[in-house]
Write an enzyme that holds these catalytic residues in place. Structure first.
Site, short mmCIF file in Angstrom:
data_model
loop_
_atom_site.label_atom_id
_atom_site.label_comp_id
_atom_site.label_asym_id
_atom_site.label_seq_id
_atom_site.Cartn_x
_atom_site.Cartn_y
_atom_site.Cartn_z
N LYS A 2 60.96 24.57 65.78
CA LYS A 2 60.05 25.30 65.22
C LYS A 2 59.07 26.02 66.20
CE LYS A 2 61.01 23.58 61.10
NZ LYS A 2 61.39 24.35 60.03
N ASP B 58 67.98 27.19 61.80
CA ASP B 58 67.36 27.45 60.60
C ASP B 58 68.40 28.49 59.78
OD1 ASP B 58 64.79 27.18 58.98
OD2 ASP B 58 65.18 29.50 59.09
#
Length: 422
Positions: free
Chosen positions: A157, A185
């Site tokens: 992230k 992702d």
């Protein structure tokens, strides 16, 4: 002769055969349309009917009519309809053709205000045309060292925007902290800030380092989603770099592309991780579209090894019947390999005990912000997640386990408690 008319598609005394594909729909008939009239039109439009009477030589006609064979009206408008389809209506091994029938034009018919494909009962004659998964739940011990505990995964992230250097550094910390799998992702493919080939080569190199360092197999769910030929090329690149997993955004890429990738995956001993991005366009409404249960069934037939199925209400996303979907993915289907369900979306160590209680241990748990948002960083966050799993597997309350020499978990519980994010 006069051809098939709507009434020919309704037979409430019909008992589906073992070779029929049996589909359950929820429908709300259009104003002025009875349930029987709407149901017969659904069966007609999804098989071999049309709106006009025809003149057809019976000698030149193969009867491929579907039959609306059960109607259960609800207290409000509409109800549930069972439609049985003859197996000969479908092309062997073509998921695109099957879905064009059972979830095609009927979704836009004027005869219904809404229609939702809820569930399918797949006959062996259709199932045997599909390969199914290679590994399924066996990835936990055949390709990883998870054993009886849940497989653990994380997405670096922020999910897009990280340089390759930052991506690889976060991967190292997460693997060292105890996760099994790094995951791209669904939005990360081959962008200039983190190019595909460099990211794959460097990340898998670090995975090998951490496998040696920790004594546990570490691997990487590489998002190969692209145009189909490019997905094939990317899958082969992952295999050449020693990777054991590839990831496909199965809904946006399309089921035919998934079937192509499945063939390539088998040649290179790759497991397929299925991300369900865009699924909610079909399944979020409870009265129209296609249920997640059905999408999961399609994914299993097409050959994915694990797929996101929700968090039983413990994460940030809307969920359907996660336990029921998971049970179907692991059920017997004429000997077809099962699928490992993946729980993800807003998970953190403080909800792991409830998640395992709801879904069992034969799952993958993926945490992003719940690892990288840990006050002490990614490695501590990964340790906290692993500790929460260890506690749950031992039947020890998380707070007690945290207090017994597990400071990373204690910090995570202080930060998030057992709250579910929105």
């Amino acid at each position: 002769m006069t051809g098939i008319e709507y009434d020919d598609f309704l037979d409430l005394d019909y008992a589906p055969t073992d070779t029929d594909l049996v589909c359950e729909f929820t429908i709300a008939p259009a104003e002025g349309m009875s349930m029987e009239a709407a149901a017969s039109r659904v069966a007609s439009e999804s098989s071999n009917g049309t709106w006009a009477a025809l003149h057809v030589d019976e000698a030149e006609l193969t009867d491929l009519s579907a039959v609306a064979c059960d109607i259960r009206e609800n207290a409000g408008p509409g109800g549930n309809v069972t439609v049985a389809y003859p197996a000969d209506l479908f092309e062997d091994g073509s998921m695109a053709q099957i879905l064009s029938c059972i979830a095609g034009n009927i979704m836009g018919m004027k005869a219904v205000d809404s229609i939702r494909l809820e569930d399918c009962k797949w006959p062996e004659t259709l199932v045997e045309g599909f390969p199914g998964p290679q590994f399924g739940t066996a990835v936990a011990h055949e390709k990883l060292d998870a054993g009886d505990r849940p497989v653990l995964a994380t997405v670096p992230k922020p999910k897009v925007g990280l340089s390759t250097d930052a991506h690889v550094d976060i991967a190292r910390q997460a693997w060292r902290g105890g996760v099994d799998l790094l995951k791209d992702d669904e939005n990360l493919t081959d962008q200039y800030f983190n190019p595909f080939e460099e990211r794959v080569e460097r990340s898998l190199s670090v995975a090998r380092e951490l496998t040696e360092e920790t004594g546990e197999k570490k691997d990487y769910l590489v998002n190969i989603t692209a145009e189909t030929d490019e997905m094939v090329r990317r899958a082969e690149f992952v295999a050449d770099q020693g990777g054991g997993f590839i990831m496909v955004d199965v809904v946006t890429a399309g089921w035919s592309a998934v079937q192509t990738v499945r063939d390539v995956a088998e040649k290179h001993d790759l497991a397929i991780h299925a991300h369900r991005a865009m699924h909610a366009a079909f399944d979020r409404m409870d009265h129209h579209g296609v249920s997640m249960r059905t999408l999961a069934q399609v994914a299993r037939l097409c050959g994915v090894d694990h797929i996101h199925t929700g968090t039983a209400g413990l994460g940030k996303l809307e969920n359907e019947d996660t336990p029921g979907i998971n049970a179907w993915l692991k059920s017997d289907l004429y000997g077809m390999t099962d699928v490992l369900p993946v729980a993800s979306g807003g998970l953190h160590p403080g909800v792991v005990d409830a998640l395992i209680d709801a879904l069992g241990t034969d799952i993958a748990i993926q945490a992003g912000g719940g690892i990288h948002g840990h006050p002490d960083g990614t490695e501590a966050g990964a340790r906290a997640l692993r500790q929460s799993v260890e506690a749950s597997m031992q039947g020890v309350p998380l707070a007690d386990y945290a207090a017994d020499g597990h400071p990373e978990l204690a910090t995570a519980l202080d930060k998030w408690g057992a709250e579910t994010p929105r």
